[in-house]
Each structure stands twice: as C-alpha cells, then as structure tokens.
Design a protein around this motif. Structure first.
Motif, PDB file in Angstrom:
ATOM      1  N   PHE A 100      -2.491   6.747   2.231  1.00  0.00           N
ATOM      2  CA  PHE A 100      -3.168   7.853   1.554  1.00  0.00           C
ATOM      3  C   PHE A 100      -2.845   7.808   0.066  1.00  0.00           C
ATOM      4  O   PHE A 100      -1.690   7.685  -0.328  1.00  0.00           O
ATOM      5  N   GLY A 101      -3.882   7.917  -0.765  1.00  0.00           N
ATOM      6  CA  GLY A 101      -3.676   7.932  -2.212  1.00  0.00           C
ATOM      7  C   GLY A 101      -5.026   7.869  -2.893  1.00  0.00           C
ATOM      8  O   GLY A 101      -6.063   7.764  -2.230  1.00  0.00           O
ATOM      9  N   GLY A 102      -5.003   7.929  -4.216  1.00  0.00           N
ATOM     10  CA  GLY A 102      -6.267   8.052  -4.930  1.00  0.00           C
ATOM     11  C   GLY A 102      -6.602   6.860  -5.790  1.00  0.00           C
ATOM     12  O   GLY A 102      -5.735   6.069  -6.159  1.00  0.00           O
ATOM     13  N   VAL A 103      -7.901   6.747  -6.125  1.00  0.00           N
ATOM     14  CA  VAL A 103      -8.341   5.797  -7.142  1.00  0.00           C
ATOM     15  C   VAL A 103      -8.672   6.608  -8.401  1.00  0.00           C
ATOM     16  O   VAL A 103      -8.618   7.827  -8.402  1.00  0.00           O
ATOM     17  N   LYS A 104      -8.990   5.922  -9.484  1.00  0.00           N
ATOM     18  CA  LYS A 104      -9.298   6.534 -10.777  1.00  0.00           C
ATOM     19  C   LYS A 104      -8.169   7.523 -11.157  1.00  0.00           C
ATOM     20  O   LYS A 104      -6.990   7.209 -10.961  1.00  0.00           O
ATOM     21  N   ALA A 105      -8.500   8.729 -11.625  1.00  0.00           N
ATOM     22  CA  ALA A 105      -7.443   9.638 -12.096  1.00  0.00           C
ATOM     23  C   ALA A 105      -6.737  10.373 -10.960  1.00  0.00           C
ATOM     24  O   ALA A 105      -5.976  11.307 -11.195  1.00  0.00           O
ATOM     25  N   SER A 106      -6.985   9.965  -9.721  1.00  0.00           N
ATOM     26  CA  SER A 106      -6.297  10.619  -8.602  1.00  0.00           C
ATOM     27  C   SER A 106      -5.010   9.919  -8.215  1.00  0.00           C
ATOM     28  O   SER A 106      -4.352  10.350  -7.262  1.00  0.00           O
ATOM     29  N   GLY A 107      -4.640   8.881  -8.932  1.00  0.00           N
ATOM     30  CA  GLY A 107      -3.308   8.368  -8.652  1.00  0.00           C
ATOM     31  C   GLY A 107      -3.129   6.883  -8.775  1.00  0.00           C
ATOM     32  O   GLY A 107      -4.060   6.124  -9.033  1.00  0.00           O
ATOM     33  N   VAL A 108      -1.872   6.507  -8.578  1.00  0.00           N
ATOM     34  CA  VAL A 108      -1.437   5.115  -8.623  1.00  0.00           C
ATOM     35  C   VAL A 108      -0.539   4.916  -7.417  1.00  0.00           C
ATOM     36  O   VAL A 108       0.485   5.593  -7.295  1.00  0.00           O
ATOM     37  N   GLY A 109      -0.914   4.020  -6.503  1.00  0.00           N
ATOM     38  CA  GLY A 109      -0.076   3.746  -5.334  1.00  0.00           C
ATOM     39  C   GLY A 109      -0.556   4.520  -4.116  1.00  0.00           C
ATOM     40  O   GLY A 109      -1.506   5.306  -4.180  1.00  0.00           O
ATOM     41  N   ARG A 110       0.111   4.258  -3.002  1.00  0.00           N
ATOM     42  CA  ARG A 110      -0.247   4.882  -1.728  1.00  0.00           C
ATOM     43  C   ARG A 110       1.014   5.376  -1.033  1.00  0.00           C
ATOM     44  O   ARG A 110       2.081   4.773  -1.170  1.00  0.00           O
ATOM     45  N   GLU A 111       0.859   6.443  -0.254  1.00  0.00           N
ATOM     46  CA  GLU A 111       1.936   6.854   0.641  1.00  0.00           C
ATOM     47  C   GLU A 111       1.453   6.614   2.066  1.00  0.00           C
ATOM     48  O   GLU A 111       0.267   6.388   2.312  1.00  0.00           O
ATOM     49  N   LEU A 112       2.373   6.653   3.010  1.00  0.00           N
ATOM     50  CA  LEU A 112       2.066   6.492   4.441  1.00  0.00           C
ATOM     51  C   LEU A 112       1.599   5.058   4.748  1.00  0.00           C
ATOM     52  O   LEU A 112       1.563   4.197   3.868  1.00  0.00           O
ATOM     53  N   GLY A 113       1.238   4.825   6.001  1.00  0.00           N
ATOM     54  CA  GLY A 113       0.923   3.469   6.425  1.00  0.00           C
ATOM     55  C   GLY A 113       2.111   2.553   6.140  1.00  0.00           C
ATOM     56  O   GLY A 113       3.256   2.995   6.086  1.00  0.00           O
ATOM     57  N   SER A 114       1.828   1.266   5.909  1.00  0.00           N
ATOM     58  CA  SER A 114       2.912   0.356   5.515  1.00  0.00           C
ATOM     59  C   SER A 114       2.955   0.206   3.998  1.00  0.00           C
ATOM     60  O   SER A 114       3.806  -0.502   3.467  1.00  0.00           O
ATOM     61  N   ALA A 115       2.030   0.900   3.299  1.00  0.00           N
ATOM     62  CA  ALA A 115       1.895   0.706   1.852  1.00  0.00           C
ATOM     63  C   ALA A 115       3.172   1.087   1.107  1.00  0.00           C
ATOM     64  O   ALA A 115       3.474   0.524   0.059  1.00  0.00           O
ATOM     65  N   PHE A 116       3.933   2.033   1.662  1.00  0.00           N
ATOM     66  CA  PHE A 116       5.120   2.515   0.955  1.00  0.00           C
ATOM     67  C   PHE A 116       6.145   1.403   0.726  1.00  0.00           C
ATOM     68  O   PHE A 116       6.945   1.473  -0.196  1.00  0.00           O
ATOM     69  N   ILE A 117       6.128   0.371   1.575  1.00  0.00           N
ATOM     70  CA  ILE A 117       7.170  -0.671   1.477  1.00  0.00           C
ATOM     71  C   ILE A 117       7.109  -1.357   0.111  1.00  0.00           C
ATOM     72  O   ILE A 117       8.136  -1.619  -0.508  1.00  0.00           O
ATOM     73  N   ASP A 118       5.892  -1.599  -0.373  1.00  0.00           N
ATOM     74  CA  ASP A 118       5.748  -2.224  -1.699  1.00  0.00           C
ATOM     75  C   ASP A 118       6.360  -1.366  -2.790  1.00  0.00           C
ATOM     76  O   ASP A 118       6.864  -1.872  -3.785  1.00  0.00           O
ATOM     77  N   ASP A 119       6.285  -0.055  -2.618  1.00  0.00           N
ATOM     78  CA  ASP A 119       6.712   0.845  -3.686  1.00  0.00           C
ATOM     79  C   ASP A 119       8.207   1.139  -3.672  1.00  0.00           C
ATOM     80  O   ASP A 119       8.769   1.526  -4.690  1.00  0.00           O
ATOM     81  N   TYR A 120       8.846   1.037  -2.528  1.00  0.00           N
ATOM     82  CA  TYR A 120      10.266   1.402  -2.446  1.00  0.00           C
ATOM     83  C   TYR A 120      11.181   0.185  -2.320  1.00  0.00           C
ATOM     84  O   TYR A 120      12.384   0.324  -2.182  1.00  0.00           O
ATOM     85  N   THR A 121      10.579  -1.030  -2.334  1.00  0.00           N
ATOM     86  CA  THR A 121      11.418  -2.234  -2.307  1.00  0.00           C
ATOM     87  C   THR A 121      10.990  -3.183  -3.417  1.00  0.00           C
ATOM     88  O   THR A 121       9.845  -3.179  -3.857  1.00  0.00           O
ATOM     89  N   GLU A 122      11.942  -3.995  -3.854  1.00  0.00           N
ATOM     90  CA  GLU A 122      11.637  -5.122  -4.748  1.00  0.00           C
ATOM     91  C   GLU A 122      11.496  -6.359  -3.884  1.00  0.00           C
ATOM     92  O   GLU A 122      12.216  -6.499  -2.875  1.00  0.00           O
ATOM     93  N   LEU A 123      10.597  -7.230  -4.286  1.00  0.00           N
ATOM     94  CA  LEU A 123      10.402  -8.469  -3.546  1.00  0.00           C
ATOM     95  C   LEU A 123      11.184  -9.565  -4.273  1.00  0.00           C
ATOM     96  O   LEU A 123      10.877  -9.879  -5.424  1.00  0.00           O
ATOM     97  N   LYS A 124      12.229 -10.092  -3.634  1.00  0.00           N
ATOM     98  CA  LYS A 124      13.008 -11.169  -4.266  1.00  0.00           C
ATOM     99  C   LYS A 124      12.643 -12.495  -3.608  1.00  0.00           C
ATOM    100  O   LYS A 124      12.610 -12.585  -2.377  1.00  0.00           O
ATOM    101  N   SER A 125      12.380 -13.505  -4.441  1.00  0.00           N
ATOM    102  CA  SER A 125      12.041 -14.826  -3.899  1.00  0.00           C
ATOM    103  C   SER A 125      13.262 -15.732  -3.949  1.00  0.00           C
ATOM    104  O   SER A 125      14.017 -15.726  -4.937  1.00  0.00           O
ATOM    105  N   VAL A 126      13.468 -16.503  -2.912  1.00  0.00           N
ATOM    106  CA  VAL A 126      14.596 -17.444  -2.829  1.00  0.00           C
ATOM    107  C   VAL A 126      14.004 -18.818  -2.519  1.00  0.00           C
ATOM    108  O   VAL A 126      13.193 -18.947  -1.587  1.00  0.00           O
ATOM    109  N   ILE A 127      14.356 -19.841  -3.321  1.00  0.00           N
ATOM    110  CA  ILE A 127      13.910 -21.211  -3.021  1.00  0.00           C
ATOM    111  C   ILE A 127      15.156 -22.089  -2.921  1.00  0.00           C
ATOM    112  O   ILE A 127      16.030 -22.031  -3.791  1.00  0.00           O
TER     113      ILE A 127
END
Ligand code: NDP
Length: 496
Positions: free
Chosen positions: A466-493
């Motif tokens: 759940f979240g908005g486009v245009k002036a209704s927001g940036v990002g999403r809550e609920l679903g699995s979308a929150f994972i992108d917002d509350y975690t950093e993605l670290k790459s290891v090679i």
C-alpha cells in the motif's frame, strides 16, 4: 442506545501524568516540561495531559534505540523476533477493549472501528510481520568474470537492518499505522523511535507498556511526544538511519527535504490523496452506493484512501445522488462510545475548522445535496455531506478535505473522465465500479494510483503493498515491499 461503560483501567490510565517511553521505562514528565492537552472531540473536554519531549529526551530515546540495535536486538534471532511480535499481538488483544476505548476517547472514532482496526487489524499486522521475521533473506548469484588463473567466483546478497528508524505518524489511525512501521522495523532487526501525533498519543503509550510485559527488550521501541519540532529533531539526528512518515503531503515534503539535508537519510512517505471512485454506466448502483457510504464516511472520512471524488456516468448520476443523499440523511450522529451511532465527531479542532471552511466553499461554489453544516451543540460534529460539482475545477473536487464529504462529478465520455481522474497531484487510490471485468482490466493501467480496487474501496490487507504515486508518497508499506525499505542490500563476491 446508551454509551458503553468506560473501564476503570481507562479512567486510571487517563489520570496519570504521561511522559515519554524511553529504554523500556515510562518517564514521568520532567519538571517544567511543556504539557500537551489531549481533548475528547465528542465533548471538547481535556481528558489527559502528556509532556512534550525535551531535546535531551529525544536524544535519550535515539541513544536507547541505538544501544538496543547494536546490543540486545542484534543478538536476538529472527525466530525470537517473530515470537515477540506474536506475543505483542496477543497482549493487544488481551487488553483490546481498554485500548479501543482510549482510542475512541481521543480520536472520536467509533468504538466498533477502534476494536476492529486499531486493535484487531493491528494485531493482524503484527502477526503478519512476525511471519516475515524468519523469511528475510538475500540471494546467491553466479558472477560471469573470466577466470584468469583458474579461480572461481561466488556471490551473494545479505539483507542487513538499516538501524534506528524514526516513525512519524498522524492522528487518524495511530496504533495501526504505527504497527505497520514498528512491525516491519522489528521483523527486519531495526529499532525504532516513534513520534505519534500530539492529538492522539495515548493508545500507543499504553501499548508499549503492554509490549514490555510481553517481553519487548528495553530500547527496541521508544516513544517521544511533541509536534513538528520533535519530528524535525528526530529526522536531523545523526543516529537515525531512516525516517518512515505518514501524514499530509505538505508535511511529507518538509520531512523528505529535511531527511536528505540531514545525512541523506533514507525516507518513505505515505501521504494524502484525493481518491476517485468511478461508477461506470453498467455498475450495480445499490452495491456501489452501499460500498461508497461505508468507505467514504467511515471515521468521518478521515481515512487517507477514502473516496473523495465520485465520477458517475451521466445516465446514472441522479439515481446515485438520490440514493446516497437519502442514506446520509439517516445516519445516526453521536458519541463514538454509543454502539448504535454511525457518525462521530471530527477528530480535533484544527481539522474540524478546516472541514467547516470547505463547507463554506461548497455552499458558494458547488451544489450541496445534503449536509455541509456543523451540528449544533458541544463536540466537533458535522453532518455527512454530499456535493455535486459544477465544474471539474470546483475546490471540493480538487483539494483533500479529509472529512465526511464526497463530491460527485457526472461524465459523458470515458476519455474525458479519465483525464479528470488523473488531473490531480495525488495518486493514492481509486476504485472502479462495474460488472464489465474486461473494461475494468483495460481501465486499471490508465488510472494513476498506487492501488485500484474493483467493486470495493479502501480494502487494505497486510499481504498487499500500500502506498501512493505522484504526491501521495514514496515507497510502500505492507506486502513484502517493506523489506526494501528497512534493510540495506549488501553484496559479497568471493574468489576461491
Ligand atoms: P500532518 O502531516 O499534519 O502530521 C503527520 C505527523 O507529522 C504528525 O505526527 C505531526 O505532528 C508531524 N509533523 C507535523 N509537522 C512536522 C514537521 N515539520 N516535521 C516532522 N513532523 C511533523 O498530518 P495529519 O496528522 O493531519 O494527518 C492527516 C494526513 O495524513 C492526511 O493528509 C492523510 O491523507 C494523511 N494520511 C496518509 C496515510 C497513508 O498511508 N498514505 C494514512 C493516514 C493519513 P503533530 O500532529 O503533533 O503536529
């Protein structure tokens, strides 16, 4: 029907001197602290006093959240985090009536709604995030580098919690919106400092006490009280890694700017809307009218995703307006603690005054089909209102009212209607009412909104982002979308 009995524990909670909740402790107001009065909008009487956080207290809350993030919470396994969220949900339900009564007394929300959403759906959300705690993971990847000396490569991504999150929330559904944030944060391994709206901090202050009893470690979830200054101090704090904000678009822009200027602090914004309901010529009018009455006027329309604009096919508009106005005139207005009441007060005085100003504009500019008046007597009560716009530029059709007001605009041509639907800075939600699913499927991509419902409106489910486009927001809550917002993605090679 008489009002329900207020529980003795609600009275004793309201009588306390409320301060901040920092590092697992409810702090009594510091001497000389500025006090915020919490008003019951149904009676206009002050029901509790809450101390505004001093700058030192905001710092202490962030310090406690930082220490917990690096200490006790970092040592807690995903399984244990999930179990704790389940116990927090149980604690809410065990004290559900007490929490629902506090919420209704401070926001004017119907007791049914407080029980169902601010207790029931909040517990559902916590259980949803509990399930995620053990399922947040990275990926394994196969690099394609050429092997120059016979070495091989392997790569993976790790999901790491961002750190201390500042949660800033509005007054309309404080417990539920807060739980969307702290449920997500805690599941990901973050800690949080929450700033509720100064109009409705009480239910959350009681919830964190219950969570402590359920085993919430000190410092993992803290609450500081205050207005915009308090929010700004949190955003600018160097130890805050992310800001999760829900509120109006105007404040959201200030929050986003401040976060970027502070330390390029990451942020998500859940903002307002001017949500369209589109009633096509073939729609089942009775079902649509029932659905729009339920979703446009629930909590006196103070719901971010509620329909505020109703575009109706010209051939059905008189029928729709007549049925809606007829039903609205019969809604029972009164105390939110009376279980037979369907419309309570507007939640606070500034919002009440804002709605009355929109009524004045409606009388001047548009056609008032019903309502658009304050109810005489004590309390911030207004009549549920239906407006018919004279032009697509009518103010009531363009600006977010956040009250029990729907504005109808008839259309003849679907292309024209879509232009009007999208001619708004907002893009939170919309609904299509039709029996022609093929037509709905063709229209959905053309509607600029974060969520489009078909034959329903304001149906939020934890599994669906759940979240908005245009002036209704940036990002999403609920679903699995929150994972992108509350975690950093670290790459290891790795080479081996
Ligand atoms: P506001 O934007 O006025 O306030 C939201 C929060 O921000 C409150 O805690 C407020 O504190 C705080 N705040 C105010 N000024 C600042 C500032 N300069 N910096 C940081 N924080 C600040 O919104 P409302 O509380 O009036 O809520 C209604 C709005 O919220 C509507 O526009 C509605 O559409 C939107 N909303 C969006 C939702 C979504 O998910 N998209 C859900 C629910 C509501 P205080 O109240 O103490 O002033």
């Amino acid at each position: 029907m008489p009002c329900i009995q207020i529980l003795p524990e609600v009275f004793s909670f309201l009588e306390r001197q409320h301060g901040q909740f920092i590092d697992g402790q409810t702090r009594a107001p510091a001497s000389g602290a500025a006090m915020l009065s919490v008003t019951n909008p149904a009676t206009e009487s002050v029901i509790a006093q809450v101390a505004a956080a001093s700058e030192a207290e905001v710092d202490a809350a962030v310090a406690a959240a930082t220490a917990a993030f690096e200490g006790v919470w970092a040592q807690t396994s995903p399984y244990e985090r999930g179990q704790l969220l389940l116990r927090m949900a149980d604690a809410m339900e065990a004290h559900g009536e007490e929490l629902a009564q506090i919420e209704s007394l401070t926001t004017g929300k119907s007791i049914h709604l407080s029980r169902m959403l601010d207790v029931g759906q909040t517990a559902v959300a916590l259980r949803y995030y509990a399930g995620w705690a053990t399922k947040i993971s990275g990926q394994t990847l196969s690099p394609s580098f050429p092997s120059l000396r016979g070495e091989r490569y392997s790569a993976m991504t790790l999901r790491e919690p961002v750190g201390v999150v500042a949660g800033i929330i509005p007054w309309n559904f404080g417990p539920m919106i807060a739980a969307w944030k702290f449920g997500a944060a805690l599941a990901c391994g973050c800690t949080m400092v929450l700033k509720p709206s100064e109009f409705s901090p009480l239910t959350l202050l009681r919830m964190v006490e219950l969570f402590t009893g359920a085993g919430l470690p000190d410092g993992v979830l803290n609450i500081v009280n205050g207005g915009g200054d308090c929010g700004q101090q949190l955003i600018h704090h160097p130890d805050v890694a992310k800001v999760s904000f829900t509120g109006s678009a105007g404040t959201g822009i200030k929050v986003g700017r401040a976060a970027v200027a502070a330390h390029l602090t990451r942020f998500t914004l859940e903002l307002g809307g001017k949500n369209a309901a589109i009633l096509l010529a073939d729609a089942n009018v009775d079902a649509a009218v029932t659905g729009l009455l339920q979703t446009g006027y629930v909590h006196q329309g103070q719901v971010c995703a509620a329909p505020e604009r109703l575009f109706v096919s010209q051939e059905r508009v008189d029928e729709v307006c007549e049925k809606m106005a007829q039903a609205l005139r019969h809604l029972k207005i009164g105390s939110p603690l009376d279980e037979a009441v369907q419309q309570g007060p507007i939640s606070n005085k500034p919002q009440y005054e804002k709605v009355l100003q929109y009524f004045e504009t409606a009388h001047r500019q548009s056609q008032v089909l019903c309502g658009a008046r304050a109810v005489d007597g004590t309390g911030y009560f207004v009549e549920p209102t239906l407006i018919r716009a004279r032009t697509p530029q009518d103010v009531l059709l363009c600006e977010e009212v956040f009250g029990p007001v729907l504005t109808v605009m008839p259309y003849e041509d679907e292309g024209q209607m879509l232009e009007w639907v999208n001619d708004t800075p907002f893009g939170l939600s919309a609904s299509l009412w039709t029996n022609d699913l093929a037509k709905a499927m063709r229209l959905i991509p053309q509607v600029q909104a974060g969520t489009v419902w078909v034959n329903m409106h304001t149906f939020l489910d934890c599994a669906v982002p759940f979240g908005g486009v245009k002036a209704s927001g940036v990002g999403r809550e609920l679903g699995s979308a929150f994972i992108d917002d509350y975690t950093e993605l670290k790459s290891v090679i790795m080479a081996y």
